[in-house]
Design a protein around this motif. Structure first.
Motif, mmCIF file in Angstrom:
data_model
loop_
_atom_site.group_PDB
_atom_site.id
_atom_site.type_symbol
_atom_site.label_atom_id
_atom_site.label_comp_id
_atom_site.label_asym_id
_atom_site.label_seq_id
_atom_site.Cartn_x
_atom_site.Cartn_y
_atom_site.Cartn_z
ATOM 1 N N LYS A 7 0.832 -1.210 0.052
ATOM 2 C CA LYS A 7 0.022 -0.141 0.110
ATOM 3 C C LYS A 7 1.000 1.387 0.168
ATOM 4 C CE LYS A 7 -3.810 -2.000 2.500
ATOM 5 N NZ LYS A 7 -4.705 -2.076 3.957
ATOM 6 N N SER A 8 0.486 2.245 -0.734
ATOM 7 C CA SER A 8 1.280 3.545 -0.697
ATOM 8 C C SER A 8 0.853 4.227 0.516
ATOM 9 C CB SER A 8 0.817 4.344 -1.676
ATOM 10 O OG SER A 8 -0.469 4.720 -1.804
ATOM 11 N N PRO A 9 1.619 5.194 1.197
ATOM 12 C CA PRO A 9 1.304 5.890 2.292
ATOM 13 C C PRO A 9 0.005 6.658 2.085
ATOM 14 C CG PRO A 9 3.557 6.271 1.554
ATOM 15 C CD PRO A 9 3.172 5.587 0.333
ATOM 16 N N GLU A 10 -0.566 7.259 0.831
ATOM 17 C CA GLU A 10 -1.603 7.848 0.751
ATOM 18 C C GLU A 10 -2.761 6.898 0.893
ATOM 19 O OE1 GLU A 10 1.672 9.947 -1.523
ATOM 20 O OE2 GLU A 10 1.045 7.735 -1.518
ATOM 21 N N GLN A 11 -2.698 5.721 0.318
ATOM 22 C CA GLN A 11 -3.755 4.653 0.739
ATOM 23 C C GLN A 11 -3.870 4.338 2.129
ATOM 24 O OE1 GLN A 11 -3.212 1.036 -1.364
ATOM 25 N NE2 GLN A 11 -5.179 0.270 -0.639
ATOM 26 N N ARG A 12 -2.888 4.106 2.860
ATOM 27 C CA ARG A 12 -2.747 3.932 4.383
ATOM 28 C C ARG A 12 -3.413 5.107 5.041
ATOM 29 N NH1 ARG A 12 2.746 1.722 6.461
ATOM 30 N NH2 ARG A 12 1.397 1.465 8.351
ATOM 31 N N TYR A 13 -3.007 6.455 4.525
ATOM 32 C CA TYR A 13 -3.818 7.452 5.254
ATOM 33 C C TYR A 13 -5.263 7.392 5.165
ATOM 34 C CZ TYR A 13 0.303 10.002 6.885
ATOM 35 O OH TYR A 13 1.239 10.601 7.611
ATOM 36 N N GLU A 14 -5.583 7.185 3.941
ATOM 37 C CA GLU A 14 -7.123 7.388 3.431
ATOM 38 C C GLU A 14 -7.693 6.228 4.138
ATOM 39 O OE1 GLU A 14 -9.651 6.598 -0.686
ATOM 40 O OE2 GLU A 14 -7.540 6.714 -0.878
ATOM 41 N N GLU A 15 -7.153 5.163 4.518
ATOM 42 C CA GLU A 15 -8.064 3.999 5.242
ATOM 43 C C GLU A 15 -7.914 4.200 6.871
ATOM 44 O OE1 GLU A 15 -6.835 0.381 2.237
ATOM 45 O OE2 GLU A 15 -6.030 0.551 4.104
ATOM 46 N N THR A 16 -6.927 4.996 7.125
ATOM 47 C CA THR A 16 -6.545 4.982 8.787
ATOM 48 C C THR A 16 -7.318 6.365 9.338
ATOM 49 O OG1 THR A 16 -4.814 3.640 8.581
ATOM 50 C CG2 THR A 16 -4.997 5.292 10.477
ATOM 51 N N VAL A 17 -7.041 7.717 8.864
ATOM 52 C CA VAL A 17 -7.568 8.894 9.260
ATOM 53 C C VAL A 17 -8.843 8.860 9.553
ATOM 54 C CG1 VAL A 17 -7.556 11.259 8.780
ATOM 55 C CG2 VAL A 17 -5.407 10.111 8.532
ATOM 56 N N PRO A 18 -9.898 8.472 8.817
ATOM 57 C CA PRO A 18 -11.191 8.516 9.075
ATOM 58 C C PRO A 18 -11.799 7.650 10.294
ATOM 59 C CG PRO A 18 -10.990 8.368 6.701
ATOM 60 C CD PRO A 18 -9.593 7.897 7.202
ATOM 61 N N LYS A 19 -10.901 6.534 10.488
ATOM 62 C CA LYS A 19 -11.296 5.861 11.812
ATOM 63 C C LYS A 19 -10.995 6.438 12.836
ATOM 64 C CE LYS A 19 -10.935 1.507 8.612
ATOM 65 N NZ LYS A 19 -9.974 0.471 8.244
ATOM 66 N N LEU A 20 -9.638 7.147 12.875
ATOM 67 C CA LEU A 20 -9.159 7.520 14.298
ATOM 68 C C LEU A 20 -10.028 8.855 14.421
ATOM 69 C CD1 LEU A 20 -5.364 7.044 13.880
ATOM 70 C CD2 LEU A 20 -6.880 5.713 15.498
ATOM 71 N N ARG A 21 -10.453 9.589 13.340
ATOM 72 C CA ARG A 21 -11.165 10.857 13.464
ATOM 73 C C ARG A 21 -12.443 10.359 14.191
ATOM 74 N NH1 ARG A 21 -9.130 14.331 8.451
ATOM 75 N NH2 ARG A 21 -7.592 15.350 9.346
ATOM 76 N N LEU A 22 -13.097 9.357 13.739
ATOM 77 C CA LEU A 22 -14.458 9.102 14.346
ATOM 78 C C LEU A 22 -14.383 8.395 15.827
ATOM 79 C CD1 LEU A 22 -17.282 8.529 13.875
ATOM 80 C CD2 LEU A 22 -16.860 6.106 12.907
ATOM 81 N N PHE A 23 -13.301 7.694 16.172
ATOM 82 C CA PHE A 23 -12.974 7.196 17.397
ATOM 83 C C PHE A 23 -12.628 8.708 18.204
ATOM 84 C CE2 PHE A 23 -9.499 6.287 20.417
ATOM 85 C CZ PHE A 23 -10.179 5.280 21.099
#
Length: 317
Positions: free
Chosen positions: A40-56
């Motif tokens: 996975k590219s860094p951009e893809q990892r951010y795209e998958e991760t940031v929304p989950k942590l923000r919702l948390f």
């Protein structure tokens, strides 16, 4: 001074807030970063991760404890960036998920070498950074039995915990007798150890939870959400109601202060597809409403997710 190590520096225990005590930013087996199918590219990892942590964070989550140890995709600069972007405290770990995930370089290391590795990452920093580990990960190799390397890792972890004050959490709570023996020999108080995955589907009948509780250890019910009711459940899944009732039985038996809960979800899995739809936010979306429906009051929920993890993660002195 009482403190907890996060990737952005030490904070006071009361700043932790609601804690997800056993999660993953991105976990993979050694070498998974080389697999072209799952890279996975860094951009893809951010795209998958940031929304989950923000919702948390929006749900009330304060701290995310990352259980990804050495050799399994731990990435401190990435964690620091995520923490800055989302406002979530991230606690990184030193140690290994299990002896069978340690690369050969570490697999042949002595107890003293492993102890010094853990202590360095706790007191100096991880991978050349100033970010200090806030917890030590140990585990049981596949087959549900401690292997010689696992025993070395457990002993090194116990010594490092005594030296630094940082607690230990385990991957699996099976074959616990050798662990209890090592911790007793090293004179490590068992309230500094969280025996994890006591609730997963493949461990049932193999966890001596009474021995852990009697010795003063903590039990981690940290695979909440890996339900057999999912469309494509993992092999370690368990029926939702069965897991919940197991947890509630210990709450009712008066063991609340020895219980911690989490989801063990991967924000952006490395080298495998992960479990679709399962995130750390299961704790807010499913578990806490289910606890309330079962009659668990908010004061008890606060103990499980705020008071207990703060006491566990705190480094004194």
């Amino acid at each position: 001074m009482a403190r907890v190590n996060t990737v952005l520096g030490a904070i006071a225990p009361e700043e932790l807030g609601f804690v997800a005590v056993h999660e993953h930013i991105g976990y993979g087996m050694p070498g998974s970063e080389l697999d072209t199918q799952w890279w996975k590219s860094p951009e893809q990892r951010y795209e998958e991760t940031v929304p989950k942590l923000r919702l948390f964070h929006e749900n009330g989550g304060g701290t995310f404890v990352d259980a990804t140890g050495i050799c399994n995709g731990r990435d401190i600069p990435y964690y620091q960036s995520l923490s800055e972007k989302t406002g979530v405290h991230i606690v990184a770990c030193t140690g290994f998920v299990g002896g069978d995930t340690a690369l050969k370089y570490f697999a042949e290391a002595s107890v003293d070498y492993l102890r010094r590795q853990f202590v360095h990452e706790i007191t100096v920093g991880i991978q050349g950074s100033a970010a200090k580990a806030g917890i030590i990960k140990v585990g049981v190799s596949r087959g549900f039995r401690m292997k010689e390397l696992d025993l070395r890792i457990y002993r090194a972890a116990a010594q490092a915990s005594l030296e630094t004050g940082v607690p230990i959490f385990t991957h699996l709570a099976v074959d616990v007798e050798p662990a209890l023996t090592i911790f007793a020999e090293e004179q490590l108080p068992l309230d500094r150890v969280l025996f994890g995955h006591a609730d997963d589907g493949v461990s049932q009948g193999k966890v001596n939870q009474q021995a852990i509780l009697a010795a003063g250890g903590r039990l981690g019910f940290d695979t909440f959400g890996y339900d057999l009711e999912l469309p494509d459940p993992p092999f370690w899944g368990r029926h939702r109601d069965e897991r919940l009732e197991h947890f509630l039985s210990l709450v009712r038996a008066g063991h609340v202060d020895q219980l911690l809960a989490s989801a063990d979800a991967n924000c952006s899995p490395l080298g495998w597809p992960g479990v679709k739809g399962h995130t750390v936010n299961y704790l807010f979306e499913q578990l806490i409403p289910s606890l309330r429906d079962a009659g668990v009051d908010d004061a008890t929920i606060h103990r499980i997710f705020v008071t207990n993890p703060a006491g566990f993660l705190t480094i004194d002195g």
